[in-house]
Scaffold this motif. Structure first.
Motif, PDB file in Angstrom:
ATOM      1  N   LEU A   1      13.331  24.376  78.492  1.00 36.24           N
ATOM      2  CA  LEU A   1      14.206  23.595  79.782  1.00 36.24           C
ATOM      3  C   LEU A   1      15.188  22.741  78.162  1.00 36.24           C
ATOM      4  O   LEU A   1      15.959  22.862  78.539  1.00 36.24           O
ATOM      5  N   THR A   2      14.174  21.953  77.651  1.00 34.26           N
ATOM      6  CA  THR A   2      14.716  21.412  76.979  1.00 34.26           C
ATOM      7  C   THR A   2      15.856  21.960  75.779  1.00 34.26           C
ATOM      8  O   THR A   2      17.260  21.552  75.628  1.00 34.26           O
ATOM      9  N   VAL A   3      15.400  23.392  75.590  1.00 29.98           N
ATOM     10  CA  VAL A   3      16.008  23.834  74.756  1.00 29.98           C
ATOM     11  C   VAL A   3      17.437  24.181  74.895  1.00 29.98           C
ATOM     12  O   VAL A   3      18.563  24.419  74.237  1.00 29.98           O
ATOM     13  N   LEU A   4      17.365  24.852  76.361  1.00 28.04           N
ATOM     14  CA  LEU A   4      18.301  25.399  76.930  1.00 28.04           C
ATOM     15  C   LEU A   4      18.897  24.588  78.010  1.00 28.04           C
ATOM     16  O   LEU A   4      19.070  24.669  78.959  1.00 28.04           O
ATOM     17  N   ASP A   5      19.690  23.226  77.055  1.00 26.75           N
ATOM     18  CA  ASP A   5      19.967  22.622  77.642  1.00 26.75           C
ATOM     19  C   ASP A   5      21.613  22.566  76.963  1.00 26.75           C
ATOM     20  O   ASP A   5      22.725  21.701  77.095  1.00 26.75           O
ATOM     21  N   GLY A   6      22.482  23.819  76.925  1.00 26.40           N
ATOM     22  CA  GLY A   6      23.524  24.162  76.607  1.00 26.40           C
ATOM     23  C   GLY A   6      23.822  23.568  75.117  1.00 26.40           C
ATOM     24  O   GLY A   6      25.199  24.291  74.555  1.00 26.40           O
ATOM     25  N   GLY A   7      22.444  23.606  74.443  1.00 24.87           N
ATOM     26  CA  GLY A   7      23.232  23.259  72.971  1.00 24.87           C
ATOM     27  C   GLY A   7      23.775  21.414  72.605  1.00 24.87           C
ATOM     28  O   GLY A   7      23.669  21.385  71.373  1.00 24.87           O
ATOM     29  N   ILE A   8      23.818  20.884  73.408  1.00 27.05           N
ATOM     30  CA  ILE A   8      24.094  19.533  73.596  1.00 27.05           C
ATOM     31  C   ILE A   8      22.917  18.406  72.257  1.00 27.05           C
ATOM     32  O   ILE A   8      23.586  18.173  71.670  1.00 27.05           O
ATOM     33  N   GLY A   9      21.908  18.841  72.477  1.00 29.28           N
ATOM     34  CA  GLY A   9      20.792  18.163  72.384  1.00 29.28           C
ATOM     35  C   GLY A   9      20.997  18.770  70.829  1.00 29.28           C
ATOM     36  O   GLY A   9      20.280  17.515  70.232  1.00 29.28           O
TER      37      GLY A   9
ATOM     38  N   LEU B   1      24.600  11.143  77.807  1.00 28.49           N
ATOM     39  CA  LEU B   1      23.857  11.424  79.307  1.00 28.49           C
ATOM     40  C   LEU B   1      23.979  11.876  80.346  1.00 28.49           C
ATOM     41  O   LEU B   1      23.300  11.951  81.526  1.00 28.49           O
ATOM     42  N   ALA B   2      25.018  11.677  81.029  1.00 28.21           N
ATOM     43  CA  ALA B   2      25.029  12.321  82.343  1.00 28.21           C
ATOM     44  C   ALA B   2      24.944  13.713  82.433  1.00 28.21           C
ATOM     45  O   ALA B   2      25.051  14.283  83.876  1.00 28.21           O
ATOM     46  N   VAL B   3      25.567  14.331  81.451  1.00 32.06           N
ATOM     47  CA  VAL B   3      25.031  15.294  81.430  1.00 32.06           C
ATOM     48  C   VAL B   3      23.531  16.146  81.990  1.00 32.06           C
ATOM     49  O   VAL B   3      23.407  16.769  82.231  1.00 32.06           O
ATOM     50  N   PHE B   4      22.454  15.054  81.138  1.00 28.96           N
ATOM     51  CA  PHE B   4      21.456  15.389  81.189  1.00 28.96           C
ATOM     52  C   PHE B   4      21.006  14.625  82.871  1.00 28.96           C
ATOM     53  O   PHE B   4      19.811  15.592  83.092  1.00 28.96           O
ATOM     54  N   VAL B   5      21.524  13.602  82.637  1.00 28.09           N
ATOM     55  CA  VAL B   5      20.848  13.463  84.460  1.00 28.09           C
ATOM     56  C   VAL B   5      21.642  15.068  85.164  1.00 28.09           C
ATOM     57  O   VAL B   5      20.812  15.354  86.583  1.00 28.09           O
ATOM     58  N   GLY B   6      23.277  15.353  85.180  1.00 21.64           N
ATOM     59  CA  GLY B   6      23.058  16.545  85.893  1.00 21.64           C
ATOM     60  C   GLY B   6      22.462  17.592  85.830  1.00 21.64           C
ATOM     61  O   GLY B   6      21.870  18.397  87.003  1.00 21.64           O
ATOM     62  N   LEU B   7      21.446  18.257  84.520  1.00 17.93           N
ATOM     63  CA  LEU B   7      20.851  19.202  84.767  1.00 17.93           C
ATOM     64  C   LEU B   7      19.410  18.621  85.434  1.00 17.93           C
ATOM     65  O   LEU B   7      18.676  19.351  85.744  1.00 17.93           O
TER      66      LEU B   7
ATOM     67  N   PRO C   1      13.281  15.051  86.240  1.00 12.81           N
ATOM     68  CA  PRO C   1      13.132  14.523  85.791  1.00 12.81           C
ATOM     69  C   PRO C   1      12.547  13.189  84.947  1.00 12.81           C
ATOM     70  O   PRO C   1      13.163  12.719  83.556  1.00 12.81           O
ATOM     71  N   LEU C   2      11.015  14.513  84.723  1.00 11.57           N
ATOM     72  CA  LEU C   2      10.927  15.091  83.089  1.00 11.57           C
ATOM     73  C   LEU C   2      11.631  15.284  82.004  1.00 11.57           C
ATOM     74  O   LEU C   2      12.550  14.632  81.035  1.00 11.57           O
ATOM     75  N   LEU C   3      12.598  16.459  82.267  1.00 13.73           N
ATOM     76  CA  LEU C   3      13.661  16.929  81.341  1.00 13.73           C
ATOM     77  C   LEU C   3      14.715  15.959  81.158  1.00 13.73           C
ATOM     78  O   LEU C   3      15.405  15.639  80.322  1.00 13.73           O
ATOM     79  N   THR C   4      15.118  14.994  82.653  1.00 16.04           N
ATOM     80  CA  THR C   4      16.467  14.485  81.896  1.00 16.04           C
ATOM     81  C   THR C   4      15.844  12.568  81.089  1.00 16.04           C
ATOM     82  O   THR C   4      16.123  12.541  80.081  1.00 16.04           O
ATOM     83  N   LEU C   5      14.709  12.668  81.048  1.00 14.81           N
ATOM     84  CA  LEU C   5      14.344  11.562  79.937  1.00 14.81           C
ATOM     85  C   LEU C   5      13.979  12.056  79.126  1.00 14.81           C
ATOM     86  O   LEU C   5      14.530  11.593  77.887  1.00 14.81           O
ATOM     87  N   ALA C   6      13.715  13.149  78.815  1.00 12.99           N
ATOM     88  CA  ALA C   6      13.107  13.969  77.410  1.00 12.99           C
ATOM     89  C   ALA C   6      14.603  14.314  76.478  1.00 12.99           C
ATOM     90  O   ALA C   6      14.629  14.135  75.384  1.00 12.99           O
TER      91      ALA C   6
ATOM     92  N   ALA D   1      17.326  11.955  77.430  1.00  8.17           N
ATOM     93  CA  ALA D   1      17.968  11.156  77.153  1.00  8.17           C
ATOM     94  C   ALA D   1      17.131  10.360  75.713  1.00  8.17           C
ATOM     95  O   ALA D   1      17.893   9.684  74.815  1.00  8.17           O
ATOM     96  N   SER D   2      15.916  10.351  75.463  1.00  9.57           N
ATOM     97  CA  SER D   2      15.332   9.980  74.157  1.00  9.57           C
ATOM     98  C   SER D   2      16.530  11.012  72.985  1.00  9.57           C
ATOM     99  O   SER D   2      16.092  10.174  71.981  1.00  9.57           O
ATOM    100  N   ASN D   3      16.061  12.296  72.847  1.00  8.76           N
ATOM    101  CA  ASN D   3      17.074  13.346  71.876  1.00  8.76           C
ATOM    102  C   ASN D   3      18.031  12.569  71.368  1.00  8.76           C
ATOM    103  O   ASN D   3      18.849  12.125  70.542  1.00  8.76           O
ATOM    104  N   SER D   4      18.826  12.420  72.433  1.00 11.43           N
ATOM    105  CA  SER D   4      20.294  10.753  72.017  1.00 11.43           C
ATOM    106  C   SER D   4      20.058  10.326  71.779  1.00 11.43           C
ATOM    107  O   SER D   4      20.849   9.722  71.306  1.00 11.43           O
ATOM    108  N   ALA D   5      18.947   9.308  71.939  1.00  6.22           N
ATOM    109  CA  ALA D   5      18.471   8.433  71.513  1.00  6.22           C
ATOM    110  C   ALA D   5      17.999   8.524  70.209  1.00  6.22           C
ATOM    111  O   ALA D   5      19.028   7.742  69.124  1.00  6.22           O
ATOM    112  N   VAL D   6      17.495   9.503  69.372  1.00  9.34           N
ATOM    113  CA  VAL D   6      17.218   9.542  68.641  1.00  9.34           C
ATOM    114  C   VAL D   6      18.318  10.370  67.431  1.00  9.34           C
ATOM    115  O   VAL D   6      17.883   9.505  66.741  1.00  9.34           O
ATOM    116  N   ALA D   7      19.154  10.863  68.019  1.00  8.31           N
ATOM    117  CA  ALA D   7      20.133  11.702  67.418  1.00  8.31           C
ATOM    118  C   ALA D   7      21.531  10.585  66.623  1.00  8.31           C
ATOM    119  O   ALA D   7      21.309  10.800  65.641  1.00  8.31           O
ATOM    120  N   LEU D   8      21.315   9.151  67.777  1.00  8.97           N
ATOM    121  CA  LEU D   8      22.251   8.268  67.256  1.00  8.97           C
ATOM    122  C   LEU D   8      21.691   7.648  66.157  1.00  8.97           C
ATOM    123  O   LEU D   8      22.756   7.240  65.001  1.00  8.97           O
TER     124      LEU D   8
END
Length: 512
Positions: free
Chosen positions: A69-77, A104-110, A148-153, A155-162
């Motif tokens: 599911l982390t991979v299938l996030d629309g390519g955002i991560g 982050l808004a998209v990840f919460v929705g997913l 919830p695990l997907l959203t947090l995983a 979101a952590s990738n977003s922080a790492v990318a920054l």
């Protein structure tokens, strides 16, 4: 066009990413990315003993679903690092803030969508995946925690990318290492014999939360939150097009990797998922070591492209690839030869099948990383991820064509053999695509490469055979088994370094 000498001394504005400090950045990036892998290597034998192989198989299956599911996030991560790097190159803190808020808004929705699906499908999934009756309640609870695990995983990738895009690799290493240490301590202190899988999921969620909060707090200096909070229409269109192409490539990661575990789960008892997962974990951990260089290389190449265009990025490729190819190929041959023995040292000879899975997968991964590693950074930096998607789909087509016949011939090993052959064929195709795009070419391997690689392989295999004969198993014996491998790689590096000095890059012309 700027001179060649100037192009090799570029410094990224605001990040300190220059040719001179690229190597320290790679080292710190490696520490950050190695921390989760090392944590899993340490905890896997402990969890197998505490949970039992069936319960560990259920946990492995949940991790496979989470990774899928982390991979299938629309390519955002997969797109965030490139766009954060572009904002950093322009000093656009408001754009970076909108990117963080929007992702982050998209990840919460997913996560919410996945939670709703799990609520409806959990009984069916638990039955279809052949989970033992005594473990079905725990498996159902884990599936409900997947959203919830997907959203947090994510979101952590977003922080790492920054942090990666702004060359904050020292801080990233601290956040990643600290969160993994806290997780490992909590698992060893709280996980005991019995139905502890829901608690394990809570601890995993806590690790992702620590990375997210820590990364965003440290990266706050690179953000400015102002209205509008979400990316502008032009930004959404630019990011969406890039992310869609990255998702096409990411979907093949699922088809070439994660689906193997799902096929095994559908056809065999769930404990075989754990056996496969152990081998897959070993292979991906070893594959990941060279990939730790990607974030700083991608950050630097994105800035070079922003300043010097396609010609500058191609010149950067021809400076890096002649050193990358021989070193990564040597690393791949040595680790592929030794990994089967190392897995038996790690988990015991009863899981020798896991070692075979790891060796077959690592063969394909080694060719892939050697040929596509720097090219992947190049096509992402110049905004052409569609080429990566094309080669990935070619790999998938070869994989799917071979899966049935090879599985009939070799069973579980046949599944991963089809995957390895597919990604090797796709890697060669990617080389052809990049040559058409920008004239990216390979140089010959160093003259000493065959002898250096053979000597390193002999040292690694003989050393691991001696460690295996000691009859010791676990993390500490695994570290001991790593010493011959490191010795062999050090020997090969010493033999190859004199032939890896900087050479004049070939002249390249910018494609229309």
């Amino acid at each position: 066009m700027r001179s060649r000498s100037h192009s090799t001394r570029l410094t990224v504005s605001g990040t300190g990413m220059s040719s001179r400090n690229l190597l320290p950045a790679v080292g710190l990036s490696a520490l950050a990315q190695a921390a989760p892998l090392l944590t899993n290597l340490v905890l896997t034998p402990y969890l197998i003993r505490r949970l039992g192989l069936d319960r560990f198989g259920v946990w492995s299956l949940i991790l496979v679903l989470l990774a899928t599911l982390t991979v299938l996030d629309g390519g955002i991560g997969a797109s965030l690092a490139r766009f954060h790097a572009r904002h950093a190159a322009r000093g656009d803190r408001e754009g970076a803030g909108r990117l963080v808020f929007g992702s982050l808004a998209v990840f919460v929705g997913l996560g919410a969508v996945v939670t709703c699906l799990c609520l409806a499908l959990t009984p069916t999934l638990v039955t279809a995946l052949d989970v033992p009756t005594r473990l079905r309640d725990e498996a159902g609870q884990l599936l409900l925690a997947l959203g919830p695990l997907l959203t947090l995983a994510l979101a952590s990738n977003s922080a790492v990318a920054l942090l990666q895009a702004n060359a904050r690799f020292r801080a990233l290493a601290g956040v990643s290492g600290g969160s993994c240490l806290a997780y490992a301590v909590a698992v060893t202190a709280l996980i005991d014999h019995g139905p502890d899988l829901p608690l394990l999921a809570v601890l995993a969620a806590g690790r992702y939360l620590l990375v997210t909060l820590g990364g965003l707090a440290i990266g706050a200096r690179h953000l400015r939150i102002r209205r509008p909070l979400l990316p502008l229409r032009a930004e959404r269109r630019d990011f969406g097009g890039y992310a869609a192409r990255m998702q096409l490539s990411g979907f093949t990661v699922f088809l070439n990797g994660e689906i193997d575990a799902l096929v095994i789960a559908a056809l065999l008892p769930v404990r075989y998922v754990g056996i496969y997962a152990a081998g897959y974990q070993a292979a991906t951990a070893l594959r990941s070591l060279p990939l730790y260089a990607f974030p700083p290389i991608l950050t630097r190449m994105t800035h070079v492209y922003a300043r010097h265009g396609l010609v500058g990025a191609a010149r950067e490729f021809h400076l890096l690839q002649p050193r990358w190819l021989p070193l990564v190929l040597t690393y791949g041959v040595v680790t592929m030869a030794a990994v089967g023995l190392a897995v038996q040292v790690w988990l015991g000879t009863a899981l020798a099948l896991s070692g075979a899975v790891a060796a077959v997968l690592l063969t394909g991964y080694s060719v892939q990383v050697a040929l596509t590693g720097i090219r992947t950074c190049f096509v992402r930096a110049v905004g052409r991820p569609g080429l990566e998607a094309r080669y990935s789909w070619f790999s998938t087509a070869v994989n799917l064509a071979l899966t049935v016949p090879l599985t009939l011939l070799f069973g579980v090993v046949g599944v991963v053999l089809a995957t390895a052959l597919g990604i090797m064929a796709g890697s060669v195709y990617f080389v052809v695509l990049c040559r058409r795009l920008a004239g990216l070419r390979e140089q010959r391997l160093p003259r000493r490469w065959p002898a250096a690689t053979a000597a390193a392989t002999a040292v690694a295999v003989l050393g691991d055979l001696l460690v295996l004969r000691l009859g010791l198993h676990g993390v500490l014996p695994l570290l001991l088994a790593g010493l011959p491998v490191l010795t062999g790689l050090a020997l090969a590096t010493a033999l190859l370094l004199p032939e890896l000095q900087p050479s004049r890059p070939p002249e390249v012309e910018e494609a229309p």
